[in-house]
Design an enzyme around this catalytic site. Structure first.
Site, PDB file in Angstrom:
ATOM      1  N   SER A   1       6.714  -0.299   9.929  1.00  0.00           N
ATOM      2  CA  SER A   1       5.341  -0.233   9.444  1.00  0.00           C
ATOM      3  C   SER A   1       5.093   1.157   8.856  1.00  0.00           C
ATOM      4  O   SER A   1       5.592   2.155   9.393  1.00  0.00           O
ATOM      5  CB  SER A   1       4.375  -0.480  10.606  1.00  0.00           C
ATOM      6  OG  SER A   1       3.079  -0.078  10.248  1.00  0.00           O
TER       7      SER A   1
ATOM      8  N   SER B   1       4.208   3.901   0.813  1.00  0.00           N
ATOM      9  CA  SER B   1       4.983   4.378   1.970  1.00  0.00           C
ATOM     10  C   SER B   1       6.004   3.321   2.350  1.00  0.00           C
ATOM     11  O   SER B   1       6.018   2.813   3.483  1.00  0.00           O
ATOM     12  CB  SER B   1       4.076   4.719   3.156  1.00  0.00           C
ATOM     13  OG  SER B   1       3.375   5.868   2.859  1.00  0.00           O
TER      14      SER B   1
ATOM     15  N   GLY C   1      11.025  -3.068   5.439  1.00  0.00           N
ATOM     16  CA  GLY C   1      10.254  -4.317   5.447  1.00  0.00           C
ATOM     17  C   GLY C   1       9.832  -4.672   4.030  1.00  0.00           C
ATOM     18  O   GLY C   1      10.026  -5.798   3.567  1.00  0.00           O
ATOM     19  N   HIS C   2       9.267  -3.675   3.332  1.00  0.00           N
ATOM     20  CA  HIS C   2       8.887  -3.895   1.926  1.00  0.00           C
ATOM     21  C   HIS C   2      10.142  -4.219   1.102  1.00  0.00           C
ATOM     22  O   HIS C   2      10.112  -5.099   0.242  1.00  0.00           O
ATOM     23  CB  HIS C   2       8.249  -2.633   1.343  1.00  0.00           C
ATOM     24  CG  HIS C   2       6.981  -2.202   2.011  1.00  0.00           C
ATOM     25  ND1 HIS C   2       6.877  -1.029   2.713  1.00  0.00           N
ATOM     26  CD2 HIS C   2       5.746  -2.777   2.068  1.00  0.00           C
ATOM     27  CE1 HIS C   2       5.641  -0.885   3.179  1.00  0.00           C
ATOM     28  NE2 HIS C   2       4.932  -1.936   2.805  1.00  0.00           N
TER      29      HIS C   2
ATOM     30  N   HIS D   1       9.153   0.948   3.190  1.00  0.00           N
ATOM     31  CA  HIS D   1      10.224   0.953   4.198  1.00  0.00           C
ATOM     32  C   HIS D   1      11.055  -0.307   4.018  1.00  0.00           C
ATOM     33  O   HIS D   1      10.821  -1.093   3.082  1.00  0.00           O
ATOM     34  CB  HIS D   1       9.630   1.072   5.608  1.00  0.00           C
ATOM     35  CG  HIS D   1       8.529   0.081   5.891  1.00  0.00           C
ATOM     36  ND1 HIS D   1       8.755  -1.280   5.964  1.00  0.00           N
ATOM     37  CD2 HIS D   1       7.189   0.247   6.076  1.00  0.00           C
ATOM     38  CE1 HIS D   1       7.610  -1.896   6.214  1.00  0.00           C
ATOM     39  NE2 HIS D   1       6.636  -0.992   6.268  1.00  0.00           N
TER      40      HIS D   1
ATOM     41  N   GLY E   1       4.636 -10.472   4.124  1.00  0.00           N
ATOM     42  CA  GLY E   1       5.360 -10.389   5.387  1.00  0.00           C
ATOM     43  C   GLY E   1       4.635 -11.042   6.554  1.00  0.00           C
ATOM     44  O   GLY E   1       3.414 -10.972   6.657  1.00  0.00           O
TER      45      GLY E   1
ATOM     46  N   MET F   1       0.846  -1.194   0.000  1.00  0.00           N
ATOM     47  CA  MET F   1       0.000   0.000   0.000  1.00  0.00           C
ATOM     48  C   MET F   1       0.887   1.253   0.000  1.00  0.00           C
ATOM     49  O   MET F   1       0.439   2.340   0.373  1.00  0.00           O
ATOM     50  CB  MET F   1      -0.941  -0.014   1.200  1.00  0.00           C
ATOM     51  CG  MET F   1      -1.903  -1.210   1.155  1.00  0.00           C
ATOM     52  SD  MET F   1      -3.455  -0.940   1.984  1.00  0.00           S
ATOM     53  CE  MET F   1      -2.928  -0.764   3.655  1.00  0.00           C
TER      54      MET F   1
HETATM   55  P1  AMP Z   1       1.482  -2.943   3.483  1.00  0.00           P
HETATM   56  O1  AMP Z   1       2.080  -1.958   2.529  1.00  0.00           O
HETATM   57  O2  AMP Z   1       1.555  -2.498   4.902  1.00  0.00           O
HETATM   58  O3  AMP Z   1       0.125  -3.421   3.059  1.00  0.00           O
HETATM   59  O4  AMP Z   1       2.424  -4.233   3.429  1.00  0.00           O
HETATM   60  C1  AMP Z   1       2.757  -4.858   2.229  1.00  0.00           C
HETATM   61  C2  AMP Z   1       3.496  -6.125   2.542  1.00  0.00           C
HETATM   62  O5  AMP Z   1       4.664  -5.824   3.273  1.00  0.00           O
HETATM   63  C3  AMP Z   1       2.681  -7.114   3.395  1.00  0.00           C
HETATM   64  O6  AMP Z   1       2.909  -8.435   2.938  1.00  0.00           O
HETATM   65  C4  AMP Z   1       3.259  -6.894   4.771  1.00  0.00           C
HETATM   66  O7  AMP Z   1       3.137  -8.016   5.619  1.00  0.00           O
HETATM   67  C5  AMP Z   1       4.713  -6.623   4.445  1.00  0.00           C
HETATM   68  N1  AMP Z   1       5.368  -5.913   5.543  1.00  0.00           N
HETATM   69  C6  AMP Z   1       4.935  -4.790   6.158  1.00  0.00           C
HETATM   70  N2  AMP Z   1       5.777  -4.465   7.157  1.00  0.00           N
HETATM   71  C7  AMP Z   1       6.762  -5.397   7.172  1.00  0.00           C
HETATM   72  C8  AMP Z   1       7.924  -5.623   7.980  1.00  0.00           C
HETATM   73  N3  AMP Z   1       8.256  -4.815   8.974  1.00  0.00           N
HETATM   74  N4  AMP Z   1       8.693  -6.702   7.709  1.00  0.00           N
HETATM   75  C9  AMP Z   1       8.373  -7.544   6.693  1.00  0.00           C
HETATM   76  N5  AMP Z   1       7.297  -7.387   5.906  1.00  0.00           N
HETATM   77  C10 AMP Z   1       6.492  -6.333   6.128  1.00  0.00           C
END
Ligand code: AMP
Length: 270
Positions: free
Chosen positions: A180, A28, A32-33, A30, A143, A26
């Protein structure tokens, strides 16, 4: 790096691509992505990252509208990582077709965030179904930070498509706070609070390994977190890793938390 907007662009761009890795986000972005993207680049011939803030998975309009957006910065990150494709669809294209048959969670799955965010996972599964159908990836990288989402999406997608879901560890900062996009919504003090809570739960899990009366220790922890950090807690529970059934031991299980600092809802698992 090719930027794709329309579904037609996807069909044209991906027609000859084999072993495509897909990282849904989604935005933004970081570290993790970035980790997910690096895993995809390692395991697949080409990598596609989507940036789409999916309205149907928000059970609260204010939360949807205030979700952080940083498209320019995101594109720079993706360029640096040498991602092959970025897919930035609009709502109309994703939701142009009506789905046949509603997504209904089984009763046993209506726990943790499914219980507290009504309609959230139905929205997540629906959009992942639509994205998988459009992109037709070989692998999707997700993730463990969103552990319940990972399990539910894996079950649905692997049953319906040939696509495999690859689970990736949670990336944390040095002080154990899970990265996050929502952390951007916290001020400095609240960020310190979230970090302290993460550290506390990390050590709590180690402490629980040698204990028996886990239920009462969990209750005490809820009380102390509320008192010490002035947070509203949706849940703090221990559940089995494989099926999220309630657990009375930390073995093969994880601690799951969802809590609010002011209006910002954070989730994590240890
Ligand atoms: P989001 O943009 O928050 O919807 O997350 C997109 C993907 O990145 C999802 O599969 C999340 O689980 C993963 N994700 C978000 N934060 C982290 C993190 N700190 N470590 C690993 N994967 C992450």
């Amino acid at each position: 790096m090719k930027i794709l907007i329309k579904n037609k662009d996807i069909n044209e761009a991906l027609i000859k691509v084999s072993n495509l890795g897909f990282v849904p986000t989604m935005g933004s972005l970081h570290k993790g992505h970035e980790f997910l993207i690096k895993q995809s680049k390692k395991k697949c011939n080409q990598t596609l990252v989507s940036i789409f803030i999916n309205p149907t998975q928000f059970n609260n309009k204010k939360d949807y509208l205030s979700y952080p957006k940083n498209l320019k910065k995101d594109l720079n990150i993706l360029k640096k990582l040498k991602v092959n494709y970025v897919y930035i669809p609009n709502k109309k294209d994703i939701y142009s077709s009506k789905r046949k048959g509603a997504i209904v969670l089984k009763k046993e799955n209506r726990v943790l965030c499914a219980k507290f965010r009504k309609g959230h996972f139905e929205g997540v599964i629906d959009v992942m179904d639509r994205l998988t159908n459009i992109i037709k990836p070989n692998k999707i990288f997700m993730g463990e930070k969103d552990y319940q989402q990972l399990l539910l999406v894996k079950k649905f997608i692997e049953k319906k498509y040939k696509t495999k879901i690859v689970s990736c560890k949670t990336i944390r900062n040095k002080e154990k706070l899970a990265l996050s996009s929502r952390n951007q919504l916290l001020n400095k003090q609240d960020l310190i609070k979230a970090t302290k809570i993460a550290k506390e739960l990390f050590h709590f899990k180690i402490f629980l390994k040698k204990r028996k009366k886990i239920k009462s220790l969990l209750q005490k922890k809820i009380v102390s977190l509320k008192k010490n950090f002035n947070v509203k807690i949706d849940y703090l529970e221990i559940r089995k890793k494989n099926n999220l059934k309630s657990s009375l031991s930390i073995k093969n299980s994880k601690i799951f938390i969802a809590y609010f600092i002011d209006k910002v809802r954070l989730i994590d698992n240890f």
